[in-house]
Design a protein around this motif. Sequence first.
Motif, mmCIF file in Angstrom:
data_model
loop_
_atom_site.group_PDB
_atom_site.id
_atom_site.type_symbol
_atom_site.label_atom_id
_atom_site.label_comp_id
_atom_site.label_asym_id
_atom_site.label_seq_id
_atom_site.Cartn_x
_atom_site.Cartn_y
_atom_site.Cartn_z
ATOM 1 N N UNK A 1 2.116 -46.290 18.164
ATOM 2 C CA UNK A 1 3.664 -46.506 17.747
ATOM 3 C C UNK A 1 4.589 -45.707 18.214
ATOM 4 N N UNK A 2 5.665 -45.974 18.654
ATOM 5 C CA UNK A 2 6.746 -44.881 18.976
ATOM 6 C C UNK A 2 7.227 -44.018 17.505
ATOM 7 N N UNK A 4 9.002 -42.878 14.473
ATOM 8 C CA UNK A 4 10.038 -43.464 13.629
ATOM 9 C C UNK A 4 10.217 -42.838 12.263
ATOM 10 N N UNK A 5 11.057 -43.001 11.555
ATOM 11 C CA UNK A 5 11.319 -42.342 10.312
ATOM 12 C C UNK A 5 11.158 -43.128 9.024
ATOM 13 N N UNK A 6 10.778 -42.777 7.957
ATOM 14 C CA UNK A 6 10.667 -43.475 6.922
ATOM 15 C C UNK A 6 11.283 -43.253 5.618
ATOM 16 N N UNK A 7 11.629 -44.085 4.887
ATOM 17 C CA UNK A 7 12.416 -43.823 3.667
ATOM 18 C C UNK A 7 11.984 -44.659 2.493
ATOM 19 N N UNK A 36 5.080 -53.841 11.109
ATOM 20 C CA UNK A 36 4.366 -52.814 11.571
ATOM 21 C C UNK A 36 3.745 -53.047 12.961
ATOM 22 N N UNK A 51 11.212 -48.481 3.257
ATOM 23 C CA UNK A 51 10.084 -49.083 2.295
ATOM 24 C C UNK A 51 10.877 -49.826 0.924
ATOM 25 N N UNK A 108 -0.850 -57.782 1.191
ATOM 26 C CA UNK A 108 0.214 -56.928 1.490
ATOM 27 C C UNK A 108 1.575 -58.157 1.733
ATOM 28 N N UNK B 1 23.471 -38.153 1.726
ATOM 29 C CA UNK B 1 22.743 -39.220 1.041
ATOM 30 C C UNK B 1 21.431 -39.007 0.324
ATOM 31 N N UNK B 2 21.469 -39.415 -0.914
ATOM 32 C CA UNK B 2 20.134 -39.033 -1.927
ATOM 33 C C UNK B 2 18.910 -39.231 -1.286
ATOM 34 N N UNK B 3 18.601 -40.282 -0.508
ATOM 35 C CA UNK B 3 17.430 -40.420 -0.392
ATOM 36 C C UNK B 3 16.866 -39.616 1.048
ATOM 37 N N UNK B 4 15.821 -39.067 0.824
ATOM 38 C CA UNK B 4 15.212 -38.470 1.698
ATOM 39 C C UNK B 4 14.583 -39.458 2.771
ATOM 40 N N UNK B 5 14.758 -39.072 3.989
ATOM 41 C CA UNK B 5 14.392 -39.810 5.398
ATOM 42 C C UNK B 5 13.395 -38.906 6.031
ATOM 43 N N UNK B 6 12.087 -39.250 5.943
ATOM 44 C CA UNK B 6 11.181 -38.337 6.661
ATOM 45 C C UNK B 6 11.091 -38.753 8.118
ATOM 46 N N UNK B 7 11.033 -37.568 9.008
ATOM 47 C CA UNK B 7 11.122 -37.803 10.441
ATOM 48 C C UNK B 7 9.500 -37.092 10.949
ATOM 49 N N UNK B 27 5.138 -40.406 10.128
ATOM 50 C CA UNK B 27 5.655 -41.946 9.725
ATOM 51 C C UNK B 27 5.123 -42.956 10.501
ATOM 52 N N UNK B 28 4.794 -42.539 11.868
ATOM 53 C CA UNK B 28 4.565 -43.692 12.600
ATOM 54 C C UNK B 28 3.113 -44.244 12.598
ATOM 55 N N UNK B 30 -0.319 -45.297 11.450
ATOM 56 C CA UNK B 30 -0.983 -46.383 10.551
ATOM 57 C C UNK B 30 -2.114 -45.835 9.678
ATOM 58 N N UNK B 70 -0.527 -51.041 7.556
ATOM 59 C CA UNK B 70 -0.001 -50.408 6.391
ATOM 60 C C UNK B 70 0.123 -48.887 7.102
ATOM 61 N N UNK B 71 1.313 -48.579 6.524
ATOM 62 C CA UNK B 71 1.634 -46.889 7.319
ATOM 63 C C UNK B 71 0.768 -46.049 6.509
ATOM 64 N N UNK B 73 1.957 -43.256 5.229
ATOM 65 C CA UNK B 73 3.007 -42.702 4.407
ATOM 66 C C UNK B 73 2.817 -43.940 3.297
ATOM 67 N N UNK B 74 2.710 -44.996 3.274
ATOM 68 C CA UNK B 74 2.432 -46.200 2.274
ATOM 69 C C UNK B 74 1.487 -45.843 1.232
#
Lengths: 289, 164
Positions: A1-2, A4-7, A36, A51, A108, B1-7, B27-28, B30, B70-71, B73-74
Amino acid sequence: MRAIQYAAPRSLGDAVAILQERGNKARILAGGTDLIVQVGEDARDVDVMVDGKHIPELMELSFDPEKGLTLGAAVPCYRIYEHPEIKKHYPGLVDSTSIIGGTGIQGRASVGGNLCNSGPAADSIPTLIAYGATVRIVGANGERTVPVENFCTAPGRNVLAADELLISIHLPAPSAHSGACYLRFIPRNEMDIAVVGAGVSITLDDNGIVTAARVALAAVAPTPLFVPEAGDSLVGKAPTEEAIAAAAEIAKNTARPISDMRGTAEHRKHLVGVLTRRALHRALERARA
Amino acid sequence: MAVQIASGKVAISATINGEPQTWLSEPRETLLEALRDRLGLTGCKEGCSNGNCGACNVVMDGRLVNTCCVLAVEAQESEITTVEGLGTPDGLIPLQKNFLEEAGLQCGVCTPGFLVATKALLDKNPNPTDDEIRWWLAGNLCRCTGYDKILNAIKKTIAETTTE
Protein backbone atom coordinates in the motif's frame (compact mmCIF):
# COMPACT_ATOMS: atom_id res chain seq x y z
CA MET A 1 0.00 0.00 0.00
CA ARG A 2 1.15 3.59 -0.71
CA ALA A 3 2.19 5.61 2.34
CA ILE A 4 -0.82 6.98 4.18
CA GLN A 5 -1.50 8.82 7.38
CA TYR A 6 -3.86 7.66 10.12
CA ALA A 7 -5.93 9.57 12.62
CA ALA A 8 -8.32 8.29 15.28
CA PRO A 9 -10.46 11.26 16.37
CA ARG A 10 -12.70 10.87 19.41
CA SER A 11 -15.39 13.33 18.32
CA LEU A 12 -17.38 14.35 15.26
CA GLY A 13 -15.92 17.85 15.46
CA ASP A 14 -12.34 16.57 15.35
CA ALA A 15 -13.16 14.29 12.41
CA VAL A 16 -14.84 17.11 10.47
CA ALA A 17 -11.82 19.36 11.15
CA ILE A 18 -9.55 16.82 9.46
CA LEU A 19 -11.93 16.43 6.50
CA GLN A 20 -12.16 20.19 6.16
CA GLU A 21 -8.39 20.54 6.10
CA ARG A 22 -7.56 17.56 3.88
CA GLY A 23 -10.61 17.48 1.58
CA ASN A 24 -11.06 14.55 -0.79
CA LYS A 25 -7.68 13.08 0.19
CA ALA A 26 -9.11 12.18 3.60
CA ARG A 27 -11.51 9.27 3.93
CA ILE A 28 -13.43 7.90 6.90
CA LEU A 29 -12.33 4.37 7.80
CA ALA A 30 -15.13 2.18 9.17
CA GLY A 31 -14.77 -1.61 8.70
CA GLY A 32 -12.10 -1.08 6.05
CA THR A 33 -13.19 -4.06 3.95
CA ASP A 34 -13.70 -1.82 0.91
CA LEU A 35 -11.44 1.14 1.71
CA ILE A 36 -8.26 -0.73 2.71
CA VAL A 37 -8.54 -2.99 -0.33
CA GLN A 38 -9.20 -0.05 -2.68
CA VAL A 39 -6.23 1.96 -1.38
CA GLY A 40 -4.07 -1.18 -1.43
CA GLU A 41 -4.95 -1.67 -5.11
CA ASP A 42 -4.43 2.05 -5.91
CA ALA A 43 -8.09 2.29 -6.85
CA ARG A 44 -8.72 5.21 -4.52
CA ASP A 45 -6.58 8.30 -3.99
CA VAL A 46 -6.41 8.64 -0.21
CA ASP A 47 -3.69 10.32 1.88
CA VAL A 48 -5.22 10.05 5.33
CA MET A 49 -7.55 7.45 6.80
CA VAL A 50 -9.72 8.87 9.55
CA ASP A 51 -10.77 5.99 11.79
CA GLY A 52 -14.42 6.50 12.71
CA LYS A 53 -14.59 3.68 15.23
CA HIS A 54 -13.51 5.82 18.18
CA ILE A 55 -16.35 8.31 17.66
CA PRO A 56 -19.26 7.26 19.91
CA GLU A 57 -22.00 8.40 17.50
CA LEU A 58 -20.59 6.21 14.73
CA MET A 59 -20.66 3.13 17.00
CA GLU A 60 -24.16 3.69 18.42
CA LEU A 61 -26.72 0.92 17.99
CA SER A 62 -29.98 1.67 19.74
CA PHE A 63 -33.62 0.73 19.36
CA ASP A 64 -36.65 2.51 20.74
CA PRO A 65 -40.14 1.17 19.92
CA GLU A 66 -41.39 4.74 19.47
CA LYS A 67 -38.42 6.31 17.70
CA GLY A 68 -37.03 3.40 15.70
CA LEU A 69 -33.50 2.18 15.09
CA THR A 70 -30.32 4.23 15.09
CA LEU A 71 -27.46 2.53 13.35
CA GLY A 72 -24.08 4.25 13.78
CA ALA A 73 -22.22 4.42 10.47
CA ALA A 74 -19.33 2.18 11.63
CA VAL A 75 -21.34 -0.53 13.46
CA PRO A 76 -20.23 -3.90 12.01
CA CYS A 77 -22.67 -6.34 10.40
CA TYR A 78 -22.43 -8.97 13.16
CA ARG A 79 -23.67 -6.52 15.80
CA ILE A 80 -26.69 -5.87 13.59
CA TYR A 81 -27.73 -9.44 12.76
CA GLU A 82 -27.07 -10.69 16.29
CA HIS A 83 -29.15 -7.90 17.88
CA PRO A 84 -32.36 -9.44 19.35
CA GLU A 85 -34.58 -6.44 18.61
CA ILE A 86 -33.27 -6.06 15.06
CA LYS A 87 -33.99 -9.76 14.47
CA LYS A 88 -37.52 -9.18 15.73
CA HIS A 89 -38.37 -5.82 14.16
CA TYR A 90 -36.07 -5.43 11.14
CA PRO A 91 -35.57 -8.91 9.62
CA GLY A 92 -34.85 -7.35 6.21
CA LEU A 93 -31.72 -5.85 7.72
CA VAL A 94 -30.69 -9.30 8.95
CA ASP A 95 -31.24 -10.66 5.40
CA SER A 96 -28.80 -8.08 4.03
CA THR A 97 -26.11 -7.97 6.70
CA SER A 98 -25.77 -11.74 6.93
CA ILE A 99 -24.92 -12.13 3.22
CA ILE A 100 -22.35 -9.34 2.88
CA GLY A 101 -19.05 -11.21 2.47
CA GLY A 102 -18.14 -14.08 4.77
CA THR A 103 -17.91 -14.26 8.56
CA GLY A 104 -14.56 -12.43 8.65
CA ILE A 105 -15.92 -9.55 6.57
CA GLN A 106 -19.06 -9.35 8.71
CA GLY A 107 -16.81 -8.98 11.76
CA ARG A 108 -15.71 -5.55 10.45
CA ALA A 109 -17.85 -4.32 7.53
CA SER A 110 -20.55 -1.78 8.33
CA VAL A 111 -23.82 -0.75 6.70
CA GLY A 112 -22.64 2.87 6.78
CA GLY A 113 -19.53 1.83 4.85
CA ASN A 114 -21.64 -0.13 2.37
CA LEU A 115 -23.70 3.02 1.83
CA CYS A 116 -20.71 5.38 1.52
CA ASN A 117 -18.97 3.00 -0.91
CA SER A 118 -22.13 3.56 -2.99
CA GLY A 119 -21.82 0.47 -5.18
CA PRO A 120 -24.84 -0.18 -7.41
CA ALA A 121 -24.91 -3.81 -6.17
CA ALA A 122 -24.62 -3.01 -2.43
CA ASP A 123 -26.75 -5.51 -0.51
CA SER A 124 -27.79 -3.24 2.34
CA ILE A 125 -28.98 -0.19 0.39
CA PRO A 126 -32.24 -1.52 -1.16
CA THR A 127 -33.21 -2.76 2.30
CA LEU A 128 -32.58 0.66 3.87
CA ILE A 129 -34.67 2.29 1.13
CA ALA A 130 -37.45 -0.27 1.65
CA TYR A 131 -37.50 0.60 5.36
CA GLY A 132 -37.71 4.32 4.55
CA ALA A 133 -34.36 4.98 6.25
CA THR A 134 -32.72 8.40 6.42
CA VAL A 135 -29.08 9.28 7.09
CA ARG A 136 -27.64 11.89 9.41
CA ILE A 137 -24.71 13.77 7.90
CA VAL A 138 -22.39 16.30 9.56
CA GLY A 139 -19.97 18.74 7.95
CA ALA A 140 -18.32 22.08 8.56
CA ASN A 141 -21.68 23.85 8.16
CA GLY A 142 -23.59 21.61 10.54
CA GLU A 143 -25.92 18.66 10.18
CA ARG A 144 -28.41 17.58 7.56
CA THR A 145 -30.68 14.60 6.96
CA VAL A 146 -31.04 12.80 3.62
CA PRO A 147 -33.38 9.92 2.64
CA VAL A 148 -31.30 6.89 1.64
CA GLU A 149 -32.90 6.79 -1.84
CA ASN A 150 -31.33 10.21 -2.53
CA PHE A 151 -27.88 9.38 -1.12
CA CYS A 152 -26.10 7.63 -4.00
CA THR A 153 -25.57 9.68 -7.18
CA ALA A 154 -23.43 7.44 -9.44
CA PRO A 155 -21.32 4.27 -9.06
CA GLY A 156 -19.03 4.98 -6.08
CA ARG A 157 -20.40 8.51 -5.65
CA ASN A 158 -22.84 10.07 -3.22
CA VAL A 159 -24.08 13.37 -1.82
CA LEU A 160 -21.34 13.69 0.84
CA ALA A 161 -19.28 16.84 0.36
CA ALA A 162 -15.51 16.69 1.01
CA ASP A 163 -15.97 18.07 4.53
CA GLU A 164 -18.90 15.78 5.43
CA LEU A 165 -19.22 12.39 7.03
CA LEU A 166 -22.06 9.97 7.65
CA ILE A 167 -22.93 9.80 11.35
CA SER A 168 -25.74 7.28 11.42
CA ILE A 169 -28.66 5.71 9.65
CA HIS A 170 -32.15 5.97 11.10
CA LEU A 171 -34.89 3.43 10.43
CA PRO A 172 -38.44 4.44 11.41
CA ALA A 173 -40.21 2.58 14.23
CA PRO A 174 -41.77 -0.66 13.02
CA SER A 175 -45.51 -0.38 12.23
CA ALA A 176 -47.96 -3.08 13.30
CA HIS A 177 -48.54 -5.72 10.56
CA SER A 178 -45.42 -4.77 8.63
CA GLY A 179 -42.70 -6.91 7.11
CA ALA A 180 -39.65 -6.53 4.90
CA CYS A 181 -37.27 -8.78 3.01
CA TYR A 182 -34.12 -8.63 0.90
CA LEU A 183 -33.31 -11.29 -1.68
CA ARG A 184 -30.42 -11.39 -4.11
CA PHE A 185 -29.50 -13.65 -6.98
CA ILE A 186 -25.92 -14.89 -7.29
CA PRO A 187 -24.69 -17.95 -9.20
CA ARG A 188 -23.48 -19.65 -5.99
CA ASN A 189 -24.80 -19.78 -2.43
CA GLU A 190 -22.67 -17.10 -0.77
CA MET A 191 -19.65 -14.79 -1.11
CA ASP A 192 -20.58 -13.12 -4.39
CA ILE A 193 -21.76 -9.78 -5.75
CA ALA A 194 -25.46 -9.46 -6.55
CA VAL A 195 -26.52 -10.04 -10.15
CA VAL A 196 -29.79 -8.48 -8.96
CA GLY A 197 -31.08 -7.69 -5.47
CA ALA A 198 -34.56 -6.72 -4.32
CA GLY A 199 -35.43 -5.10 -0.98
CA VAL A 200 -39.10 -4.64 -0.17
CA SER A 201 -41.37 -3.69 2.70
CA ILE A 202 -45.13 -3.97 3.12
CA THR A 203 -47.57 -2.72 5.77
CA LEU A 204 -51.15 -3.94 6.22
CA ASP A 205 -54.13 -2.51 8.10
CA ASP A 206 -56.23 -4.58 10.52
CA ASN A 207 -58.27 -5.92 7.59
CA GLY A 208 -55.20 -7.06 5.68
CA ILE A 209 -55.31 -4.26 3.11
CA VAL A 210 -51.96 -2.77 2.06
CA THR A 211 -51.42 0.71 3.47
CA ALA A 212 -47.79 1.14 2.37
CA ALA A 213 -45.21 -0.76 0.34
CA ARG A 214 -41.74 0.08 -0.95
CA VAL A 215 -39.53 -1.66 -3.50
CA ALA A 216 -35.86 -0.95 -4.18
CA LEU A 217 -33.42 -2.81 -6.40
CA ALA A 218 -29.68 -3.52 -6.55
CA ALA A 219 -27.46 -3.92 -9.62
CA VAL A 220 -29.96 -2.77 -12.24
CA ALA A 221 -29.01 0.93 -12.53
CA PRO A 222 -25.96 3.15 -11.83
CA THR A 223 -27.23 3.55 -8.26
CA PRO A 224 -29.49 1.48 -6.01
CA LEU A 225 -32.92 2.05 -7.61
CA PHE A 226 -36.05 3.04 -5.68
CA VAL A 227 -39.21 2.08 -7.59
CA PRO A 228 -42.03 3.95 -5.82
CA GLU A 229 -44.59 3.01 -8.50
CA ALA A 230 -44.18 -0.69 -7.69
CA GLY A 231 -44.96 -0.29 -3.99
CA ASP A 232 -47.67 2.33 -4.60
CA SER A 233 -49.51 -0.04 -6.95
CA LEU A 234 -50.28 -2.28 -3.97
CA VAL A 235 -51.68 0.43 -1.70
CA GLY A 236 -55.41 0.13 -1.01
CA LYS A 237 -55.51 -3.43 -2.32
CA ALA A 238 -55.53 -6.87 -0.80
CA PRO A 239 -52.02 -8.31 -1.37
CA THR A 240 -53.18 -11.07 -3.70
CA GLU A 241 -50.95 -13.18 -5.92
CA GLU A 242 -52.09 -11.05 -8.88
CA ALA A 243 -51.47 -7.70 -7.17
CA ILE A 244 -47.97 -8.79 -6.13
CA ALA A 245 -47.22 -10.10 -9.64
CA ALA A 246 -48.35 -6.73 -11.07
CA ALA A 247 -46.06 -4.82 -8.65
CA ALA A 248 -43.17 -7.10 -9.63
CA GLU A 249 -43.90 -6.41 -13.31
CA ILE A 250 -43.67 -2.65 -12.67
CA ALA A 251 -40.28 -3.15 -10.97
CA LYS A 252 -39.13 -5.29 -13.89
CA ASN A 253 -40.14 -2.62 -16.42
CA THR A 254 -38.50 0.20 -14.41
CA ALA A 255 -35.11 -1.54 -14.04
CA ARG A 256 -32.51 -0.32 -16.51
CA PRO A 257 -29.65 -2.81 -16.18
CA ILE A 258 -26.58 -3.23 -18.31
CA SER A 259 -25.03 -6.46 -19.58
CA ASP A 260 -21.72 -7.37 -17.97
CA MET A 261 -19.75 -10.40 -16.80
CA ARG A 262 -22.34 -11.11 -14.07
CA GLY A 263 -25.37 -11.25 -16.35
CA THR A 264 -27.13 -9.84 -19.38
CA ALA A 265 -29.61 -6.97 -19.20
CA GLU A 266 -32.39 -9.36 -20.25
CA HIS A 267 -31.51 -11.88 -17.53
CA ARG A 268 -31.37 -9.10 -14.94
CA LYS A 269 -34.80 -7.77 -15.90
CA HIS A 270 -36.23 -11.27 -15.60
CA LEU A 271 -34.60 -11.63 -12.17
CA VAL A 272 -36.08 -8.33 -10.98
CA GLY A 273 -39.57 -9.72 -11.62
CA VAL A 274 -38.85 -13.00 -9.85
CA LEU A 275 -37.02 -11.55 -6.84
CA THR A 276 -39.46 -8.69 -6.29
CA ARG A 277 -42.40 -11.13 -6.32
CA ARG A 278 -40.68 -13.58 -3.95
CA ALA A 279 -39.47 -10.83 -1.61
CA LEU A 280 -42.97 -9.33 -1.43
CA HIS A 281 -44.44 -12.75 -0.54
CA ARG A 282 -41.82 -13.26 2.16
CA ALA A 283 -42.36 -9.73 3.52
CA LEU A 284 -46.10 -10.43 3.58
CA GLU A 285 -45.56 -13.62 5.59
CA ARG A 286 -43.52 -11.59 8.06
CA ALA A 287 -46.18 -8.85 8.19
CA ARG A 288 -48.83 -11.44 9.03
CA ALA A 289 -46.71 -13.31 11.60
CA MET B 1 -5.57 20.62 15.39
CA ALA B 2 -6.20 18.61 18.53
CA VAL B 3 -6.08 15.21 16.86
CA GLN B 4 -2.73 13.67 16.12
CA ILE B 5 -2.30 12.47 12.55
CA ALA B 6 0.25 9.68 12.37
CA SER B 7 2.60 9.55 9.40
CA GLY B 8 5.64 7.59 10.53
CA LYS B 9 5.86 4.43 12.56
CA VAL B 10 3.38 4.03 15.36
CA ALA B 11 3.99 2.01 18.52
CA ILE B 12 1.21 -0.55 18.77
CA SER B 13 0.47 -2.56 21.88
CA ALA B 14 -1.80 -5.59 21.74
CA THR B 15 -2.22 -8.95 23.42
CA ILE B 16 -1.33 -11.66 20.95
CA ASN B 17 -1.97 -15.29 21.82
CA GLY B 18 -2.15 -14.26 25.47
CA GLU B 19 1.18 -12.39 25.49
CA PRO B 20 1.47 -8.58 25.60
CA GLN B 21 3.34 -7.35 22.52
CA THR B 22 4.51 -3.92 21.41
CA TRP B 23 5.83 -3.23 17.94
CA LEU B 24 6.21 -0.44 15.36
CA SER B 25 4.13 -0.27 12.19
CA GLU B 26 3.55 2.37 9.55
CA PRO B 27 -0.10 3.37 9.00
CA ARG B 28 0.00 1.71 5.57
CA GLU B 29 0.73 -1.74 6.98
CA THR B 30 -2.09 -4.23 7.23
CA LEU B 31 -2.42 -6.34 10.36
CA LEU B 32 -1.51 -9.30 8.15
CA GLU B 33 1.82 -7.68 7.24
CA ALA B 34 2.53 -6.71 10.85
CA LEU B 35 1.82 -10.20 12.19
CA ARG B 36 4.03 -11.82 9.58
CA ASP B 37 6.85 -9.30 9.11
CA ARG B 38 7.06 -7.52 12.48
CA LEU B 39 6.10 -10.36 14.82
CA GLY B 40 7.17 -13.43 12.84
CA LEU B 41 3.74 -15.04 13.11
CA THR B 42 3.83 -16.52 9.63
CA GLY B 43 0.95 -18.92 10.25
CA CYS B 44 -1.23 -16.10 9.02
CA LYS B 45 -1.21 -16.45 5.20
CA GLU B 46 -1.62 -13.95 2.41
CA GLY B 47 -4.01 -15.48 -0.09
CA CYS B 48 -5.93 -12.80 -1.96
CA SER B 49 -5.26 -9.59 0.02
CA ASN B 50 -8.81 -8.43 -0.70
CA GLY B 51 -11.02 -10.18 1.83
CA ASN B 52 -12.16 -13.06 -0.34
CA CYS B 53 -10.17 -16.10 0.81
CA GLY B 54 -9.89 -16.14 4.63
CA ALA B 55 -6.28 -17.45 4.67
CA CYS B 56 -5.34 -14.51 6.91
CA ASN B 57 -8.15 -15.03 9.46
CA VAL B 58 -7.48 -14.29 13.12
CA VAL B 59 -9.79 -13.68 16.05
CA MET B 60 -9.61 -10.03 17.09
CA ASP B 61 -11.49 -8.95 20.22
CA GLY B 62 -13.65 -12.04 19.99
CA ARG B 63 -14.56 -11.75 16.31
CA LEU B 64 -13.21 -13.45 13.23
CA VAL B 65 -11.56 -10.90 10.91
CA ASN B 66 -9.57 -10.89 7.67
CA THR B 67 -6.26 -9.29 8.66
CA CYS B 68 -5.64 -8.13 5.08
CA CYS B 69 -8.60 -5.76 5.59
CA VAL B 70 -7.44 -4.38 8.95
CA LEU B 71 -4.67 -1.83 9.42
CA ALA B 72 -2.06 -2.73 12.03
CA VAL B 73 -2.73 0.62 13.74
CA GLU B 74 -6.36 -0.43 14.21
CA ALA B 75 -5.17 -3.30 16.41
CA GLN B 76 -4.09 -0.90 19.17
CA GLU B 77 -5.10 -2.35 22.60
CA SER B 78 -6.77 -5.36 20.97
CA GLU B 79 -6.66 -9.07 21.83
CA ILE B 80 -5.70 -11.31 18.95
CA THR B 81 -5.55 -15.08 18.53
CA THR B 82 -3.65 -16.46 15.54
CA VAL B 83 -3.19 -20.09 14.54
CA GLU B 84 0.02 -20.09 16.63
CA GLY B 85 -2.21 -19.56 19.68
CA LEU B 86 -4.26 -22.72 19.13
CA GLY B 87 -1.75 -25.50 19.75
CA THR B 88 1.95 -26.34 19.54
CA PRO B 89 3.75 -28.80 17.24
CA ASP B 90 3.89 -31.22 20.19
CA GLY B 91 0.49 -30.37 21.54
CA LEU B 92 -2.06 -30.08 18.74
CA ILE B 93 -5.61 -29.26 19.69
CA PRO B 94 -8.18 -31.92 18.67
CA LEU B 95 -9.27 -29.87 15.65
CA GLN B 96 -5.70 -29.75 14.32
CA LYS B 97 -5.21 -33.48 14.97
CA ASN B 98 -8.40 -34.25 13.07
CA PHE B 99 -7.43 -32.06 10.09
CA LEU B 100 -4.35 -34.29 9.83
CA GLU B 101 -6.18 -37.58 10.37
CA GLU B 102 -9.00 -36.74 7.94
CA ALA B 103 -6.62 -35.22 5.34
CA GLY B 104 -8.39 -31.88 5.61
CA LEU B 105 -5.48 -30.18 3.86
CA GLN B 106 -3.11 -30.60 0.95
CA CYS B 107 -1.04 -27.52 0.13
CA GLY B 108 -1.84 -26.02 3.54
CA VAL B 109 -2.09 -22.34 2.65
CA CYS B 110 -5.77 -22.10 3.64
CA THR B 111 -5.38 -24.33 6.72
CA PRO B 112 -4.49 -21.74 9.39
CA GLY B 113 -7.49 -19.66 8.32
CA PHE B 114 -9.78 -22.69 8.43
CA LEU B 115 -8.47 -23.69 11.87
CA VAL B 116 -8.89 -20.21 13.34
CA ALA B 117 -12.32 -19.73 11.74
CA THR B 118 -13.54 -23.14 12.87
CA LYS B 119 -12.24 -22.64 16.40
CA ALA B 120 -14.14 -19.34 16.50
CA LEU B 121 -17.31 -21.13 15.40
CA LEU B 122 -16.98 -23.98 17.89
CA ASP B 123 -16.25 -21.57 20.76
CA LYS B 124 -19.54 -19.85 19.95
CA ASN B 125 -21.58 -22.88 18.91
CA PRO B 126 -20.10 -26.23 20.05
CA ASN B 127 -22.57 -28.31 18.05
CA PRO B 128 -23.27 -26.65 14.70
CA THR B 129 -25.15 -28.33 11.85
CA ASP B 130 -23.42 -29.04 8.52
CA ASP B 131 -25.21 -26.03 7.03
CA GLU B 132 -24.08 -23.78 9.88
CA ILE B 133 -20.47 -24.95 9.42
CA ARG B 134 -20.55 -24.37 5.66
CA TRP B 135 -22.13 -20.90 6.03
CA TRP B 136 -19.65 -19.88 8.70
CA LEU B 137 -16.73 -21.01 6.52
CA ALA B 138 -18.10 -19.47 3.31
CA GLY B 139 -15.33 -16.88 3.45
CA ASN B 140 -12.57 -19.51 3.62
CA LEU B 141 -11.50 -20.83 0.25
CA CYS B 142 -9.66 -24.11 -0.31
CA ARG B 143 -8.63 -25.11 -3.82
CA CYS B 144 -7.31 -28.56 -2.86
CA THR B 145 -9.66 -30.59 -0.72
CA GLY B 146 -13.09 -29.94 -2.17
CA TYR B 147 -14.15 -29.05 1.40
CA ASP B 148 -15.67 -32.44 2.31
CA LYS B 149 -12.50 -33.59 4.07
CA ILE B 150 -12.42 -30.34 6.04
CA LEU B 151 -16.05 -30.89 7.02
CA ASN B 152 -15.20 -34.45 8.06
CA ALA B 153 -12.40 -33.21 10.32
CA ILE B 154 -14.67 -30.63 11.92
CA LYS B 155 -17.55 -33.07 12.40
CA LYS B 156 -15.19 -35.63 13.97
CA THR B 157 -14.01 -32.95 16.40
CA ILE B 158 -17.59 -32.06 17.29
CA ALA B 159 -18.48 -35.74 17.78
CA GLU B 160 -15.49 -36.27 20.09
CA THR B 161 -16.35 -33.16 22.11
CA THR B 162 -20.05 -33.84 22.46
CA THR B 163 -19.61 -37.50 23.49
CA GLU B 164 -16.98 -36.78 26.14
